[in-house]
Structures are given as structure tokens and as C-alpha cells.
Design a protein around this motif. Structure first.
Motif, PDB file in Angstrom:
ATOM      1  N   ASN A 216      49.313  49.310  28.607  1.00 46.47           N
ATOM      2  CA  ASN A 216      49.190  47.839  28.427  1.00 46.47           C
ATOM      3  C   ASN A 216      50.036  47.388  29.891  1.00 46.47           C
ATOM      4  O   ASN A 216      50.962  47.678  30.061  1.00 46.47           O
ATOM      5  CB  ASN A 216      50.031  47.159  27.422  1.00 46.47           C
ATOM      6  N   LEU A 217      49.004  46.693  30.669  1.00 46.81           N
ATOM      7  CA  LEU A 217      49.437  46.514  32.031  1.00 46.81           C
ATOM      8  C   LEU A 217      50.608  45.297  32.237  1.00 46.81           C
ATOM      9  O   LEU A 217      51.180  44.940  32.971  1.00 46.81           O
ATOM     10  CB  LEU A 217      48.417  46.147  33.061  1.00 46.81           C
ATOM     11  N   GLY A 218      50.572  44.577  31.099  1.00 42.61           N
ATOM     12  CA  GLY A 218      51.346  43.453  30.767  1.00 42.61           C
ATOM     13  C   GLY A 218      50.773  42.071  31.473  1.00 42.61           C
ATOM     14  O   GLY A 218      51.531  41.171  31.773  1.00 42.61           O
ATOM     15  N   ILE A 219      49.475  42.086  31.789  1.00 42.57           N
ATOM     16  CA  ILE A 219      48.940  41.118  32.658  1.00 42.57           C
ATOM     17  C   ILE A 219      48.577  39.964  31.557  1.00 42.57           C
ATOM     18  O   ILE A 219      47.928  40.126  30.676  1.00 42.57           O
ATOM     19  CB  ILE A 219      47.798  41.481  33.594  1.00 42.57           C
ATOM     20  N   THR A 220      48.862  38.661  31.764  1.00 38.63           N
ATOM     21  CA  THR A 220      48.603  37.411  30.935  1.00 38.63           C
ATOM     22  C   THR A 220      47.245  37.016  31.058  1.00 38.63           C
ATOM     23  O   THR A 220      46.678  37.322  32.274  1.00 38.63           O
ATOM     24  CB  THR A 220      49.448  36.319  31.176  1.00 38.63           C
ATOM     25  N   GLU A 221      46.621  36.315  30.141  1.00 41.11           N
ATOM     26  CA  GLU A 221      45.091  35.812  30.322  1.00 41.11           C
ATOM     27  C   GLU A 221      45.115  34.832  31.405  1.00 41.11           C
ATOM     28  O   GLU A 221      43.732  34.580  31.811  1.00 41.11           O
ATOM     29  CB  GLU A 221      44.770  35.427  28.806  1.00 41.11           C
ATOM     30  N   ASP A 222      46.045  34.342  31.647  1.00 45.80           N
ATOM     31  CA  ASP A 222      46.006  33.099  32.858  1.00 45.80           C
ATOM     32  C   ASP A 222      45.914  33.706  34.191  1.00 45.80           C
ATOM     33  O   ASP A 222      45.710  33.117  35.209  1.00 45.80           O
ATOM     34  CB  ASP A 222      46.915  32.342  32.601  1.00 45.80           C
ATOM     35  N   ASN A 223      46.189  35.024  34.239  1.00 42.49           N
ATOM     36  CA  ASN A 223      45.956  35.749  35.603  1.00 42.49           C
ATOM     37  C   ASN A 223      44.565  36.064  36.102  1.00 42.49           C
ATOM     38  O   ASN A 223      43.909  36.560  35.103  1.00 42.49           O
ATOM     39  CB  ASN A 223      47.057  37.012  35.464  1.00 42.49           C
ATOM     40  N   VAL A 224      44.298  36.382  37.304  1.00 37.56           N
ATOM     41  CA  VAL A 224      43.080  36.220  37.641  1.00 37.56           C
ATOM     42  C   VAL A 224      42.738  37.836  37.526  1.00 37.56           C
ATOM     43  O   VAL A 224      41.538  38.195  37.432  1.00 37.56           O
ATOM     44  CB  VAL A 224      42.970  35.896  39.004  1.00 37.56           C
ATOM     45  N   TRP A 225      43.919  38.187  37.410  1.00 37.67           N
ATOM     46  CA  TRP A 225      43.641  40.070  37.453  1.00 37.67           C
ATOM     47  C   TRP A 225      43.390  40.571  35.982  1.00 37.67           C
ATOM     48  O   TRP A 225      43.079  41.823  35.426  1.00 37.67           O
ATOM     49  CB  TRP A 225      44.633  40.902  38.142  1.00 37.67           C
ATOM     50  N   HIS A 226      43.567  39.578  34.867  1.00 31.51           N
ATOM     51  CA  HIS A 226      43.198  39.852  33.553  1.00 31.51           C
ATOM     52  C   HIS A 226      41.866  40.250  33.320  1.00 31.51           C
ATOM     53  O   HIS A 226      40.869  39.590  34.184  1.00 31.51           O
ATOM     54  CB  HIS A 226      43.738  38.651  32.848  1.00 31.51           C
ATOM     55  N   HIS A 227      41.350  41.041  32.281  1.00 29.65           N
ATOM     56  CA  HIS A 227      39.890  41.460  32.423  1.00 29.65           C
ATOM     57  C   HIS A 227      39.162  40.181  31.957  1.00 29.65           C
ATOM     58  O   HIS A 227      37.911  40.424  31.883  1.00 29.65           O
ATOM     59  CB  HIS A 227      39.690  42.380  31.224  1.00 29.65           C
ATOM     60  N   LYS A 228      39.627  39.090  31.530  1.00 25.93           N
ATOM     61  CA  LYS A 228      38.943  37.728  31.250  1.00 25.93           C
ATOM     62  C   LYS A 228      39.244  36.949  32.665  1.00 25.93           C
ATOM     63  O   LYS A 228      38.715  35.824  32.202  1.00 25.93           O
ATOM     64  CB  LYS A 228      39.298  37.137  29.846  1.00 25.93           C
ATOM     65  N   GLY A 229      39.847  37.229  33.390  1.00 30.05           N
ATOM     66  CA  GLY A 229      40.308  36.385  34.523  1.00 30.05           C
ATOM     67  C   GLY A 229      39.158  36.472  35.509  1.00 30.05           C
ATOM     68  O   GLY A 229      38.048  37.107  35.547  1.00 30.05           O
ATOM     69  N   LEU A 230      39.205  35.414  36.590  1.00 33.33           N
ATOM     70  CA  LEU A 230      38.318  35.508  37.556  1.00 33.33           C
ATOM     71  C   LEU A 230      37.720  36.776  38.283  1.00 33.33           C
ATOM     72  O   LEU A 230      36.675  36.942  38.517  1.00 33.33           O
ATOM     73  CB  LEU A 230      38.791  34.382  38.689  1.00 33.33           C
ATOM     74  N   LEU A 231      38.940  37.437  38.689  1.00 37.58           N
ATOM     75  CA  LEU A 231      38.456  38.765  39.435  1.00 37.58           C
ATOM     76  C   LEU A 231      38.492  39.872  38.586  1.00 37.58           C
ATOM     77  O   LEU A 231      37.686  40.941  38.605  1.00 37.58           O
ATOM     78  CB  LEU A 231      39.748  39.061  40.449  1.00 37.58           C
ATOM     79  N   GLY A 232      39.248  40.016  37.601  1.00 38.96           N
ATOM     80  CA  GLY A 232      39.322  41.188  36.373  1.00 38.96           C
ATOM     81  C   GLY A 232      38.027  41.179  35.795  1.00 38.96           C
ATOM     82  O   GLY A 232      37.690  42.110  35.235  1.00 38.96           O
ATOM     83  N   SER A 233      37.511  40.129  35.202  1.00 35.75           N
ATOM     84  CA  SER A 233      36.356  39.964  34.604  1.00 35.75           C
ATOM     85  C   SER A 233      35.046  40.706  35.346  1.00 35.75           C
ATOM     86  O   SER A 233      34.188  41.396  34.764  1.00 35.75           O
ATOM     87  CB  SER A 233      35.859  38.676  34.376  1.00 35.75           C
TER      88      SER A 233
END
Length: 272
Positions: A216-233
Motif C-alpha cells: 500500500n503506497l499510502g497515496i490518497t484518492e485526491d492525489n493525481v498519482w492515485h490509480h483513480k487520479g489524473l495521472l495515475g489512471s
């Protein structure tokens, strides 16, 4: 735009364009140019049938309750068919022109030619619907936009290649797109496994070690690097990236990736 839907549609639509171009060129070369309209008619019917099939899938998904199970099954089916399609193109696709011309030579009547054009193009349409179904369950609007953009780009490449006369190395295109699609398929395998694990948990099934969190990378959903974020998706679709994974997903996703990449690279090794 959903990059996975774009890539799959681009690949499938370009393959269909290559087939249609081979058919039309053969008809012209053998003095049957007047039958070109029958090829286009069969192509139109196949595109219409593919759209209807896609609409049915969306409608069906909206009416079921166990969506995790459906998404898991759809993802696994897409991975199996996508992998077989890629491997067939790598190992058998080099003779596709002669195989098509042989079958067109036997399709003398109008309805036989319409039927043949329908079948070969609908096969690509059916595969496209099958592949993008898991994407549609996640992002319908983005998937539709990706499909449309993929079709437009495929038609542009076909036009440049066959009408303008600019030579494009389709063998290399299919090679590099195959590698990208392997990553997409690996991501689908991982996503499908994740959905199966969630479904099992809802049903009270204990999967033991496989449902435990691997990282678990500990990245929150509001972060762009989350897998549902802008870049992460984008990374999630193209490379199966996720900020956290269960052990079952890790084994399936990366196990598939290693085996599939090895087979594709070995098959292409003497070709490129």
C-alpha cells in the motif's frame, strides 16, 4: 479519454482496415471492381451490429446486482481473447493477405461477398466490444470517447497508407502495439482478480493469503498519482498500476505479464 479503449480500438480498427484494403485491391486486380460496393455494405452491417452488441452489454451490466463478479468474469474473458488475438497475429498474421485473397476468390456471388466482409469485420468489432467491456464498467464516457478516437485514428492511418500511398511498416506497428496491449491485458487480469477478491469477501469466502494486502503506497484518492487520479489512471490502464494490491492480484497480474511478454518477444524475435 480512456487510453486502453483507444489503444484496443486503434489496433482492431486498423486490422479491419487492412483486411478491407486487401479485399478491395484483390477485386480490382481480378476485374471484379464493381463488387466493391458489396464489401462496403457488409462492412456497414458489421459496424452496426457491433454498436448494437455494445449497447446490449451496457444495458445488461446496468441490470445486474453482482457487478464485481461480472467485471471479474468480463476482464478474464477479455484477457484470454486479447492474448489469443495478439499471438495469432504474431504467428499466423504474416500470411493473412494470401488467406483473404483465397477466400475472396471463392466468394463469387454478391451475398457471399457481403457475408464474408461482414464476418471478417464483425470479428474485429466483436473483439473490440469484448475488450472494452471492463473499461466501460469503470468509465463509460471515457471509454466511448476512446473508442471513437481510436476509430478516427485508424481510418486516418488507413487513408494515408492505402490512398495517399505512404508506406507504413504495419508489421512494426503491430509489434509495438502488441507489447503495449500485453501490459493492458496484464492490468485487466489484475483488475479482474481484484474484483473476484472483493466479490468473495462480500460472499463471506475466505481466500486466506491471496486476499491479504501485498503493498500500500499510502497515496490518497485526491492525489493525481492515485490509480483513480489524473495521472495515475492513465498508468493504471496502460500498465496495470495501482496504489495498493492484494497478493492474489500481484501473482496473477505480474505472472501473466512475464509469460506473455516472453512469448510475444520470442515470436517476433526473427521478424523485427
Amino acid at each position: 479519454m480512456h487510453p486502453g479503449a483507444f489503444l484496443v480500438t486503434l489496433r482492431e480498427a486498423l486490422e479491419a482496415s487492412v483486411i478491407i484494403a486487401v479485399i478491395l485491391a484483390y477485386l480490382k486486380r481480378t476485374g471484379r471492381g464493381s463488387q466493391a460496393k458489396d464489401v462496403w455494405l457488409g462492412t456497414f452491417f458489421s459496424i452496426f451490429a457491433s454498436i448494437v452488441l455494445g449497447a446490449i452489454v451496457v444495458w445488461f451490466y446496468g441490470g445486474i446486482e453482482e457487478k464485481e463478479l461480472f467485471e471479474g468474469v468480463a476482464s478474464y474473458i477479455a484477457v484470454v481473447v486479447l492474448t489469443s488475438m495478439i499471438y495469432w497475429m504474431v504467428t499466423k498474421g504474416r500470411n493473412i493477405k494470401s488467406e483473404i485473397e483465397k477466400k475472396v476468390s471463392k466468394a463469387i456471388s454478391r451475398w457471399a461477398l457481403i457475408g464474408f466482409a461482414f464476418i471478417v469485420v464483425f470479428r474485429e468489432g466483436f473483439e473490440t466490444v469484448l475488450f472494452v467491456t471492463p473499461f466501460m464498467t469503470q468509465d463509460l464516457a471515457g471509454t466511448v470517447f476512446g473508442v471513437v478516437l481510436g476509430l478516427i485514428n485508424a481510418m486516418a492511418i488507413a487513408f494515408i497508407s492505402y490512398v495517399v500511398g505512404l508506406k507504413i511498416n504495419l508489421r512494426k506497428f503491430f509489434y509495438y502495439s502488441s507489447i503495449l496491449l500485453i501490459f493492458v491485458a496484464a492490468g485487466l487480469a489484475g483488475y479482474g482478480t481484484h474484483e473476484f477478491i472483493e466479490w468473495a469477501e462480500e460472499e463471506g469466502v475466505d481466500l486466506g493469503f491471496f486476499q491479504k494486502e501485498a503493498y500500500n503506497l499510502g497515496i490518497t484518492e485526491d492525489n493525481v498519482w492515485h490509480h483513480k487520479g489524473l495521472l495515475g489512471s492513465i498508468l493504471a490502464v496502460l500498465f496495470g498500476y495501482s496504489t495498493k494490491m492484494e497478493w492474489g492480484r500481484v501473482f496473477v497480474q505480474f505472472g501473466y505479464l512475464i509469460v506473455a511478454l516472453y512469448l510475444i518477444l520470442r515470436a517476433y524475435r526473427k521478424e523485427i
